[in-house]
Design a protein around this motif. Structure first.
Motif, PDB file in Angstrom:
ATOM      1  N   UNK A  31      29.542 -21.353 102.989  1.00 17.86           N
ATOM      2  CA  UNK A  31      30.431 -22.452 102.610  1.00 17.86           C
ATOM      3  C   UNK A  31      29.632 -23.749 102.639  1.00 17.86           C
ATOM      4  N   UNK A  32      29.386 -24.291 101.436  1.00 22.98           N
ATOM      5  CA  UNK A  32      28.588 -25.507 101.323  1.00 22.98           C
ATOM      6  C   UNK A  32      29.424 -26.763 101.482  1.00 22.98           C
ATOM      7  N   UNK A  33      30.698 -26.700 101.082  1.00 19.83           N
ATOM      8  CA  UNK A  33      31.517 -27.913 101.107  1.00 19.83           C
ATOM      9  C   UNK A  33      32.985 -27.537 101.089  1.00 19.83           C
ATOM     10  N   UNK A  34      33.792 -28.366 101.737  1.00 18.18           N
ATOM     11  CA  UNK A  34      35.252 -28.294 101.680  1.00 18.18           C
ATOM     12  C   UNK A  34      35.736 -29.679 101.290  1.00 18.18           C
ATOM     13  N   UNK A  59      31.915 -16.358  95.347  1.00 20.08           N
ATOM     14  CA  UNK A  59      33.231 -16.813  94.890  1.00 20.08           C
ATOM     15  C   UNK A  59      33.952 -15.723  94.110  1.00 20.08           C
ATOM     16  N   UNK A  60      33.225 -15.028  93.237  1.00 19.91           N
ATOM     17  CA  UNK A  60      33.837 -13.965  92.438  1.00 19.91           C
ATOM     18  C   UNK A  60      34.241 -12.789  93.329  1.00 19.91           C
ATOM     19  N   UNK A  61      33.377 -12.447  94.274  1.00 17.30           N
ATOM     20  CA  UNK A  61      33.702 -11.338  95.174  1.00 17.30           C
ATOM     21  C   UNK A  61      34.912 -11.667  96.041  1.00 17.30           C
ATOM     22  N   UNK A  62      35.002 -12.917  96.478  1.00 10.73           N
ATOM     23  CA  UNK A  62      36.156 -13.336  97.274  1.00 10.73           C
ATOM     24  C   UNK A  62      37.437 -13.236  96.466  1.00 10.73           C
ATOM     25  N   UNK A  63      37.405 -13.703  95.228  1.00 11.15           N
ATOM     26  CA  UNK A  63      38.585 -13.627  94.369  1.00 11.15           C
ATOM     27  C   UNK A  63      39.018 -12.176  94.182  1.00 11.15           C
ATOM     28  N   UNK A  64      38.059 -11.291  93.931  1.00 14.80           N
ATOM     29  CA  UNK A  64      38.377  -9.885  93.707  1.00 14.80           C
ATOM     30  C   UNK A  64      38.900  -9.221  94.975  1.00 14.80           C
ATOM     31  N   UNK A 124      31.598 -11.987 102.764  1.00 14.40           N
ATOM     32  CA  UNK A 124      30.548 -12.937 103.123  1.00 14.40           C
ATOM     33  C   UNK A 124      29.745 -12.493 104.333  1.00 14.40           C
ATOM     34  N   UNK A 125      30.386 -11.793 105.258  1.00 14.90           N
ATOM     35  CA  UNK A 125      29.677 -11.378 106.461  1.00 14.90           C
ATOM     36  C   UNK A 125      29.054 -12.563 107.156  1.00 14.90           C
TER      37      UNK A 125
END
Length: 436
Positions: A353-356, A381-386, A433-434
Protein backbone atom coordinates in the motif's frame (compact mmCIF):
# COMPACT_ATOMS: atom_id res chain seq x y z
CA UNK A 1 -35.95 -15.79 -22.75
CA UNK A 2 -38.85 -13.39 -22.25
CA UNK A 3 -39.58 -13.54 -18.53
CA UNK A 4 -37.78 -13.00 -15.24
CA UNK A 5 -38.40 -16.68 -14.50
CA UNK A 6 -36.52 -17.64 -17.65
CA UNK A 7 -33.70 -15.28 -16.72
CA UNK A 8 -33.39 -16.84 -13.28
CA UNK A 9 -32.65 -20.19 -14.89
CA UNK A 10 -29.56 -18.74 -16.56
CA UNK A 11 -26.04 -18.69 -15.15
CA UNK A 12 -23.58 -15.82 -15.22
CA UNK A 13 -21.23 -17.90 -17.37
CA UNK A 14 -23.95 -18.71 -19.91
CA UNK A 15 -24.94 -15.06 -20.14
CA UNK A 16 -21.29 -14.02 -20.52
CA UNK A 17 -21.07 -16.40 -23.49
CA UNK A 18 -24.18 -14.87 -25.05
CA UNK A 19 -22.76 -11.42 -24.37
CA UNK A 20 -19.49 -12.26 -26.13
CA UNK A 21 -21.40 -13.44 -29.19
CA UNK A 22 -23.78 -10.47 -29.33
CA UNK A 23 -21.69 -7.45 -28.23
CA UNK A 24 -18.47 -5.93 -29.58
CA UNK A 25 -15.40 -6.62 -27.45
CA UNK A 26 -14.88 -2.87 -26.92
CA UNK A 27 -17.76 -2.83 -24.42
CA UNK A 28 -15.93 -3.83 -21.26
CA UNK A 29 -17.25 -5.43 -18.08
CA UNK A 30 -15.46 -5.43 -14.74
CA UNK A 31 -17.30 -8.39 -13.20
CA UNK A 32 -18.92 -11.40 -14.86
CA UNK A 33 -22.16 -10.82 -12.98
CA UNK A 34 -25.70 -10.28 -14.30
CA UNK A 35 -28.08 -8.52 -11.91
CA UNK A 36 -31.75 -9.32 -11.39
CA UNK A 37 -32.40 -7.22 -8.28
CA UNK A 38 -30.74 -4.54 -6.16
CA UNK A 39 -31.51 -2.74 -2.91
CA UNK A 40 -29.41 0.05 -1.37
CA UNK A 41 -25.86 -1.37 -1.35
CA UNK A 42 -26.67 -4.96 -2.33
CA UNK A 43 -27.16 -6.71 -5.68
CA UNK A 44 -28.54 -10.20 -6.39
CA UNK A 45 -27.51 -11.97 -9.58
CA UNK A 46 -29.23 -14.46 -11.91
CA UNK A 47 -27.91 -17.35 -9.81
CA UNK A 48 -29.41 -15.91 -6.62
CA UNK A 49 -26.07 -14.85 -5.16
CA UNK A 50 -25.91 -11.69 -3.07
CA UNK A 51 -23.17 -9.12 -3.71
CA UNK A 52 -22.11 -6.15 -1.60
CA UNK A 53 -21.74 -3.18 -3.92
CA UNK A 54 -18.79 -0.84 -3.31
CA UNK A 55 -19.11 0.53 -6.89
CA UNK A 56 -22.56 2.20 -6.90
CA UNK A 57 -22.73 1.98 -10.68
CA UNK A 58 -19.53 4.09 -10.84
CA UNK A 59 -20.72 6.62 -8.25
CA UNK A 60 -24.24 6.85 -9.73
CA UNK A 61 -26.53 5.52 -7.01
CA UNK A 62 -25.33 7.84 -4.25
CA UNK A 63 -28.79 7.43 -2.73
CA UNK A 64 -28.54 3.64 -3.02
CA UNK A 65 -30.18 1.24 -5.43
CA UNK A 66 -33.92 1.88 -5.68
CA UNK A 67 -34.27 4.44 -2.91
CA UNK A 68 -38.00 4.45 -2.01
CA UNK A 69 -38.35 8.22 -2.52
CA UNK A 70 -36.71 8.06 -5.94
CA UNK A 71 -38.76 5.07 -7.04
CA UNK A 72 -41.99 6.73 -5.90
CA UNK A 73 -41.15 9.85 -7.90
CA UNK A 74 -40.39 7.77 -11.01
CA UNK A 75 -43.66 5.83 -10.72
CA UNK A 76 -45.65 9.02 -10.27
CA UNK A 77 -44.09 10.56 -13.38
CA UNK A 78 -44.68 7.40 -15.41
CA UNK A 79 -48.39 7.79 -14.68
CA UNK A 80 -48.33 11.34 -16.07
CA UNK A 81 -46.18 11.33 -19.25
CA UNK A 82 -42.80 9.99 -20.31
CA UNK A 83 -41.68 12.31 -23.11
CA UNK A 84 -42.56 15.54 -24.88
CA UNK A 85 -39.05 16.89 -25.69
CA UNK A 86 -38.59 19.91 -23.46
CA UNK A 87 -37.75 22.14 -26.45
CA UNK A 88 -41.14 21.29 -27.99
CA UNK A 89 -43.53 21.09 -25.03
CA UNK A 90 -42.02 22.04 -21.68
CA UNK A 91 -42.79 20.85 -18.15
CA UNK A 92 -42.50 22.66 -14.83
CA UNK A 93 -40.32 20.02 -13.16
CA UNK A 94 -37.41 20.83 -15.51
CA UNK A 95 -37.55 24.48 -14.47
CA UNK A 96 -37.88 23.58 -10.79
CA UNK A 97 -34.82 21.33 -10.91
CA UNK A 98 -32.82 24.05 -12.64
CA UNK A 99 -33.87 26.54 -9.96
CA UNK A 100 -32.77 24.20 -7.19
CA UNK A 101 -29.36 23.54 -8.76
CA UNK A 102 -28.86 27.26 -9.37
CA UNK A 103 -29.46 27.85 -5.67
CA UNK A 104 -27.03 25.06 -4.68
CA UNK A 105 -24.18 26.21 -6.94
CA UNK A 106 -21.35 27.96 -5.05
CA UNK A 107 -20.94 31.72 -5.26
CA UNK A 108 -23.27 34.71 -5.33
CA UNK A 109 -23.28 35.29 -9.09
CA UNK A 110 -26.71 34.50 -10.62
CA UNK A 111 -26.74 31.04 -12.22
CA UNK A 112 -28.59 29.25 -15.00
CA UNK A 113 -28.84 25.51 -15.74
CA UNK A 114 -29.79 23.25 -18.61
CA UNK A 115 -29.89 19.46 -18.81
CA UNK A 116 -28.36 16.78 -20.99
CA UNK A 117 -28.29 12.99 -20.80
CA UNK A 118 -24.76 11.98 -19.85
CA UNK A 119 -21.66 13.38 -18.20
CA UNK A 120 -19.82 13.46 -21.52
CA UNK A 121 -22.64 15.49 -23.09
CA UNK A 122 -22.54 17.91 -20.17
CA UNK A 123 -18.79 18.49 -20.58
CA UNK A 124 -19.12 18.78 -24.35
CA UNK A 125 -21.83 21.42 -23.94
CA UNK A 126 -19.82 23.26 -21.29
CA UNK A 127 -17.07 23.64 -23.90
CA UNK A 128 -19.63 24.94 -26.41
CA UNK A 129 -20.84 27.51 -23.88
CA UNK A 130 -17.28 28.61 -23.04
CA UNK A 131 -16.40 29.03 -26.71
CA UNK A 132 -19.58 30.98 -27.39
CA UNK A 133 -18.90 33.25 -24.42
CA UNK A 134 -15.21 33.92 -25.10
CA UNK A 135 -15.06 33.68 -28.88
CA UNK A 136 -11.95 31.52 -28.40
CA UNK A 137 -11.18 27.91 -29.29
CA UNK A 138 -8.42 26.52 -27.07
CA UNK A 139 -9.06 24.27 -24.06
CA UNK A 140 -6.68 23.08 -21.35
CA UNK A 141 -7.27 19.87 -19.36
CA UNK A 142 -4.96 17.74 -17.21
CA UNK A 143 -2.94 14.56 -17.41
CA UNK A 144 -4.93 11.68 -15.94
CA UNK A 145 -8.27 13.41 -16.47
CA UNK A 146 -11.39 11.60 -17.61
CA UNK A 147 -14.19 13.66 -19.13
CA UNK A 148 -16.10 11.20 -21.33
CA UNK A 149 -16.11 9.15 -24.51
CA UNK A 150 -17.32 11.55 -27.21
CA UNK A 151 -14.61 12.82 -29.54
CA UNK A 152 -14.31 16.17 -27.76
CA UNK A 153 -14.31 14.67 -24.29
CA UNK A 154 -11.85 11.98 -25.38
CA UNK A 155 -9.57 14.78 -26.53
CA UNK A 156 -9.87 16.27 -23.04
CA UNK A 157 -9.29 12.91 -21.35
CA UNK A 158 -5.69 12.47 -20.24
CA UNK A 159 -5.40 8.68 -20.46
CA UNK A 160 -4.81 6.79 -23.70
CA UNK A 161 -5.37 3.11 -22.90
CA UNK A 162 -8.15 2.05 -23.26
CA UNK A 163 -10.21 5.19 -23.80
CA UNK A 164 -8.41 6.85 -26.71
CA UNK A 165 -6.68 3.86 -28.25
CA UNK A 166 -7.38 3.63 -31.98
CA UNK A 167 -9.94 6.45 -32.05
CA UNK A 168 -7.89 9.46 -33.15
CA UNK A 169 -7.35 12.01 -34.53
CA UNK A 170 -9.10 14.16 -31.96
CA UNK A 171 -10.25 17.80 -32.10
CA UNK A 172 -7.41 20.30 -32.14
CA UNK A 173 -6.32 23.02 -29.71
CA UNK A 174 -6.72 20.74 -26.69
CA UNK A 175 -3.73 20.80 -24.32
CA UNK A 176 -2.81 18.93 -21.14
CA UNK A 177 -0.98 20.15 -18.07
CA UNK A 178 0.30 18.08 -15.10
CA UNK A 179 -2.13 17.43 -12.25
CA UNK A 180 -0.89 17.70 -8.65
CA UNK A 181 0.14 14.31 -7.30
CA UNK A 182 2.13 14.49 -4.05
CA UNK A 183 2.95 10.78 -4.00
CA UNK A 184 4.70 11.06 -7.35
CA UNK A 185 6.32 14.43 -6.75
CA UNK A 186 4.03 16.67 -8.81
CA UNK A 187 3.42 19.83 -6.81
CA UNK A 188 0.84 22.57 -7.26
CA UNK A 189 3.64 24.79 -8.54
CA UNK A 190 4.57 22.11 -11.09
CA UNK A 191 1.00 21.90 -12.34
CA UNK A 192 0.63 25.65 -12.71
CA UNK A 193 4.05 25.89 -14.33
CA UNK A 194 2.80 23.32 -16.84
CA UNK A 195 -0.01 25.67 -17.82
CA UNK A 196 2.44 28.54 -18.17
CA UNK A 197 4.54 26.37 -20.49
CA UNK A 198 1.44 25.72 -22.60
CA UNK A 199 0.94 29.49 -22.82
CA UNK A 200 4.58 29.88 -23.76
CA UNK A 201 4.97 27.04 -26.25
CA UNK A 202 1.56 26.03 -27.60
CA UNK A 203 -1.19 28.66 -27.44
CA UNK A 204 -1.54 32.27 -26.39
CA UNK A 205 -3.74 32.53 -23.26
CA UNK A 206 -5.89 35.03 -25.13
CA UNK A 207 -6.94 32.17 -27.41
CA UNK A 208 -7.89 29.79 -24.56
CA UNK A 209 -11.64 29.47 -23.99
CA UNK A 210 -11.62 27.18 -20.94
CA UNK A 211 -9.67 25.21 -18.41
CA UNK A 212 -11.47 22.00 -17.37
CA UNK A 213 -10.62 20.37 -14.04
CA UNK A 214 -11.99 17.61 -11.77
CA UNK A 215 -11.98 18.47 -8.04
CA UNK A 216 -11.00 14.82 -7.54
CA UNK A 217 -9.65 12.97 -10.54
CA UNK A 218 -11.73 9.86 -11.13
CA UNK A 219 -10.01 7.57 -13.62
CA UNK A 220 -6.77 9.37 -12.82
CA UNK A 221 -6.57 7.65 -9.45
CA UNK A 222 -9.00 9.42 -7.10
CA UNK A 223 -6.53 12.27 -6.69
CA UNK A 224 -8.02 15.24 -4.81
CA UNK A 225 -7.09 18.64 -6.21
CA UNK A 226 -5.49 20.69 -3.41
CA UNK A 227 -7.60 23.70 -2.42
CA UNK A 228 -4.80 26.14 -3.21
CA UNK A 229 -4.45 24.61 -6.67
CA UNK A 230 -8.11 25.30 -7.46
CA UNK A 231 -7.83 28.77 -5.94
CA UNK A 232 -4.80 29.59 -8.06
CA UNK A 233 -6.53 28.18 -11.15
CA UNK A 234 -9.43 30.54 -10.45
CA UNK A 235 -7.03 33.49 -10.25
CA UNK A 236 -5.23 32.43 -13.44
CA UNK A 237 -8.52 32.16 -15.34
CA UNK A 238 -9.60 35.58 -14.07
CA UNK A 239 -6.30 37.07 -15.16
CA UNK A 240 -6.63 35.80 -18.74
CA UNK A 241 -10.42 35.87 -19.22
CA UNK A 242 -10.63 32.08 -19.36
CA UNK A 243 -13.77 30.16 -18.37
CA UNK A 244 -13.12 27.78 -15.45
CA UNK A 245 -15.14 24.59 -15.93
CA UNK A 246 -15.28 22.26 -12.92
CA UNK A 247 -16.24 18.71 -13.87
CA UNK A 248 -18.32 17.37 -10.96
CA UNK A 249 -19.75 14.40 -12.88
CA UNK A 250 -18.30 11.91 -10.39
CA UNK A 251 -17.65 14.17 -7.40
CA UNK A 252 -21.02 15.93 -7.20
CA UNK A 253 -24.38 15.14 -5.58
CA UNK A 254 -22.92 15.00 -2.05
CA UNK A 255 -20.25 12.35 -2.71
CA UNK A 256 -17.38 14.47 -1.38
CA UNK A 257 -18.89 15.76 1.83
CA UNK A 258 -20.63 18.79 0.32
CA UNK A 259 -23.08 18.94 -2.56
CA UNK A 260 -20.27 20.06 -4.90
CA UNK A 261 -16.70 18.99 -4.15
CA UNK A 262 -15.37 22.38 -5.28
CA UNK A 263 -17.01 23.96 -2.24
CA UNK A 264 -14.06 22.70 -0.18
CA UNK A 265 -11.81 25.11 -2.10
CA UNK A 266 -14.08 28.11 -1.51
CA UNK A 267 -14.12 29.23 -5.17
CA UNK A 268 -16.89 30.00 -7.63
CA UNK A 269 -16.50 28.20 -10.98
CA UNK A 270 -17.85 29.75 -14.15
CA UNK A 271 -19.44 26.46 -15.22
CA UNK A 272 -20.05 23.16 -13.39
CA UNK A 273 -20.95 19.84 -15.00
CA UNK A 274 -22.96 17.32 -13.00
CA UNK A 275 -24.32 13.84 -13.78
CA UNK A 276 -24.05 10.34 -12.24
CA UNK A 277 -25.45 10.78 -8.70
CA UNK A 278 -27.89 13.49 -9.79
CA UNK A 279 -30.35 11.06 -11.39
CA UNK A 280 -30.33 8.38 -8.69
CA UNK A 281 -29.99 5.72 -11.39
CA UNK A 282 -31.86 7.59 -14.12
CA UNK A 283 -29.93 9.11 -17.04
CA UNK A 284 -29.46 12.84 -16.48
CA UNK A 285 -26.72 15.44 -16.54
CA UNK A 286 -26.62 19.17 -15.92
CA UNK A 287 -24.59 22.18 -17.00
CA UNK A 288 -24.74 24.89 -14.35
CA UNK A 289 -23.04 28.24 -14.76
CA UNK A 290 -22.94 31.97 -14.32
CA UNK A 291 -25.93 33.44 -16.12
CA UNK A 292 -23.89 35.73 -18.36
CA UNK A 293 -21.73 32.83 -19.51
CA UNK A 294 -24.67 30.48 -20.02
CA UNK A 295 -26.63 33.01 -22.06
CA UNK A 296 -23.86 33.30 -24.67
CA UNK A 297 -25.23 30.49 -26.86
CA UNK A 298 -27.88 31.52 -29.37
CA UNK A 299 -31.49 30.21 -29.01
CA UNK A 300 -31.60 26.66 -30.30
CA UNK A 301 -27.85 26.20 -29.82
CA UNK A 302 -28.31 24.02 -26.76
CA UNK A 303 -30.51 20.98 -26.19
CA UNK A 304 -31.16 17.38 -27.19
CA UNK A 305 -34.24 15.29 -27.93
CA UNK A 306 -34.13 13.36 -24.66
CA UNK A 307 -32.25 15.89 -22.51
CA UNK A 308 -33.92 16.58 -19.19
CA UNK A 309 -36.18 13.55 -19.63
CA UNK A 310 -39.21 14.01 -17.37
CA UNK A 311 -38.73 10.68 -15.58
CA UNK A 312 -35.07 11.44 -14.87
CA UNK A 313 -35.93 14.97 -13.72
CA UNK A 314 -38.52 13.57 -11.30
CA UNK A 315 -35.90 11.19 -9.94
CA UNK A 316 -33.38 14.01 -9.55
CA UNK A 317 -35.80 16.18 -7.58
CA UNK A 318 -36.31 13.24 -5.21
CA UNK A 319 -32.52 12.73 -5.01
CA UNK A 320 -32.09 16.35 -3.88
CA UNK A 321 -34.75 15.83 -1.23
CA UNK A 322 -33.05 12.66 0.03
CA UNK A 323 -29.62 14.31 0.12
CA UNK A 324 -31.01 17.16 2.20
CA UNK A 325 -33.32 15.20 4.51
CA UNK A 326 -30.93 12.29 5.16
CA UNK A 327 -27.91 14.62 5.42
CA UNK A 328 -25.97 12.56 2.90
CA UNK A 329 -23.17 15.11 2.48
CA UNK A 330 -22.38 14.80 6.17
CA UNK A 331 -22.66 11.02 5.95
CA UNK A 332 -20.29 11.00 2.97
CA UNK A 333 -17.69 12.80 5.06
CA UNK A 334 -18.06 10.26 7.87
CA UNK A 335 -17.91 7.31 5.48
CA UNK A 336 -14.70 8.63 3.97
CA UNK A 337 -13.09 9.08 7.37
CA UNK A 338 -14.07 5.55 8.37
CA UNK A 339 -12.81 3.97 5.14
CA UNK A 340 -9.49 5.81 5.14
CA UNK A 341 -8.87 5.00 8.81
CA UNK A 342 -9.38 1.31 8.09
CA UNK A 343 -7.06 1.47 5.09
CA UNK A 344 -4.40 3.30 7.09
CA UNK A 345 -4.48 0.44 9.58
CA UNK A 346 -3.96 -1.99 6.68
CA UNK A 347 -1.13 0.18 5.36
CA UNK A 348 0.80 -0.55 8.53
CA UNK A 349 0.54 -4.27 7.71
CA UNK A 350 1.10 -4.33 3.96
CA UNK A 351 4.06 -2.65 2.29
CA UNK A 352 2.27 -2.89 -1.08
CA UNK A 353 0.00 0.00 0.00
CA UNK A 354 1.74 3.11 -1.29
CA UNK A 355 -0.94 5.67 -0.46
CA UNK A 356 -4.39 6.15 1.06
CA UNK A 357 -6.23 9.30 -0.02
CA UNK A 358 -9.59 10.78 -0.86
CA UNK A 359 -12.22 13.41 -0.22
CA UNK A 360 -15.54 12.64 1.40
CA UNK A 361 -16.76 9.23 0.28
CA UNK A 362 -14.24 9.03 -2.56
CA UNK A 363 -11.42 6.87 -1.19
CA UNK A 364 -8.40 5.46 -3.02
CA UNK A 365 -5.69 2.96 -2.13
CA UNK A 366 -2.68 2.91 -4.45
CA UNK A 367 -0.59 -0.26 -4.64
CA UNK A 368 3.10 -0.64 -5.39
CA UNK A 369 5.89 -3.22 -5.37
CA UNK A 370 8.69 -3.30 -2.79
CA UNK A 371 7.22 -0.32 -0.94
CA UNK A 372 8.25 1.91 -3.87
CA UNK A 373 5.50 4.19 -5.30
CA UNK A 374 7.49 4.33 -8.55
CA UNK A 375 6.76 0.61 -9.07
CA UNK A 376 3.00 0.50 -9.66
CA UNK A 377 1.42 -2.85 -8.73
CA UNK A 378 -1.53 -3.30 -11.05
CA UNK A 379 -1.28 -7.04 -10.44
CA UNK A 380 -2.04 -6.55 -6.74
CA UNK A 381 -5.02 -4.29 -7.46
CA UNK A 382 -6.43 -6.71 -10.04
CA UNK A 383 -5.88 -9.71 -7.79
CA UNK A 384 -7.58 -7.92 -4.90
CA UNK A 385 -10.60 -7.08 -7.06
CA UNK A 386 -10.87 -10.69 -8.23
CA UNK A 387 -10.41 -12.20 -4.76
CA UNK A 388 -12.97 -9.83 -3.23
CA UNK A 389 -15.44 -10.80 -5.96
CA UNK A 390 -14.98 -14.48 -5.13
CA UNK A 391 -16.02 -13.56 -1.61
CA UNK A 392 -19.04 -11.48 -2.68
CA UNK A 393 -17.73 -7.90 -2.80
CA UNK A 394 -17.72 -5.73 -5.94
CA UNK A 395 -14.77 -3.33 -6.35
CA UNK A 396 -13.28 -1.22 -9.14
CA UNK A 397 -9.76 -0.03 -9.94
CA UNK A 398 -8.53 3.17 -11.57
CA UNK A 399 -5.36 5.21 -12.10
CA UNK A 400 -3.02 5.70 -15.03
CA UNK A 401 -1.44 2.32 -14.26
CA UNK A 402 -4.59 0.57 -13.04
CA UNK A 403 -2.98 0.08 -9.63
CA UNK A 404 -5.46 2.05 -7.51
CA UNK A 405 -8.51 0.67 -5.75
CA UNK A 406 -11.39 3.15 -5.54
CA UNK A 407 -14.35 2.96 -3.21
CA UNK A 408 -17.66 4.41 -4.41
CA UNK A 409 -20.05 3.30 -1.70
CA UNK A 410 -23.71 4.24 -1.89
CA UNK A 411 -23.95 7.01 0.69
CA UNK A 412 -26.95 5.25 2.21
CA UNK A 413 -25.09 1.98 2.87
CA UNK A 414 -26.06 0.40 6.18
CA UNK A 415 -23.28 0.29 8.78
CA UNK A 416 -23.57 -3.49 9.07
CA UNK A 417 -23.19 -3.94 5.30
CA UNK A 418 -20.21 -1.56 5.28
CA UNK A 419 -18.54 -3.58 8.03
CA UNK A 420 -19.29 -6.83 6.23
CA UNK A 421 -17.82 -5.47 3.01
CA UNK A 422 -14.68 -4.25 4.71
CA UNK A 423 -14.19 -7.60 6.43
CA UNK A 424 -14.26 -9.22 2.98
CA UNK A 425 -11.89 -6.60 1.58
CA UNK A 426 -9.39 -7.05 4.41
CA UNK A 427 -9.46 -10.84 4.09
CA UNK A 428 -9.04 -10.61 0.32
CA UNK A 429 -6.08 -8.26 0.68
CA UNK A 430 -4.43 -10.60 3.18
CA UNK A 431 -4.95 -13.49 0.74
CA UNK A 432 -3.42 -11.76 -2.28
CA UNK A 433 -0.81 -9.47 -0.72
CA UNK A 434 0.70 -11.55 2.06
CA UNK A 435 3.80 -9.72 3.23
CA UNK A 436 4.16 -7.61 0.08
Amino acid sequence: MNSMTDLNTQTNDALMARRAAALPRGVGQSHGVFAVRAENAEIWDVEGRRWIDFCAGIAVVNTGHRHPRVMAAVRDQLDRFTHTCFQVVAYESYVRLAERLNALAPGRTPKKTFFMNTGAEAVENAIKVARAYTGRGGVIAFNGAFHGRTMMTLALTGKVDPYKKGFGPFPGEIFHAPFPDPLHGVTVDDALHGIELIFKNDIDPNRVAAIVVEPVQGEGGYLPAPADFLQRLRALCDRHGIVLIVDEVQTGAARCGSFFAVEHAGIEPDVITLAKGLGGGMTLSAVIGKAAVMDAAVPGGLGSTYAGHPVAVAAALAVLDVIEEEKLAERAARLGETCRARFEALRARFSCIADVRGLGAMTAVEFCHDGDPKKPARDVAEALKAEAAKRGLLLLNCGSYGNTLRLMLPLTIQDAVLDEGFAILEAALAAVAGDR
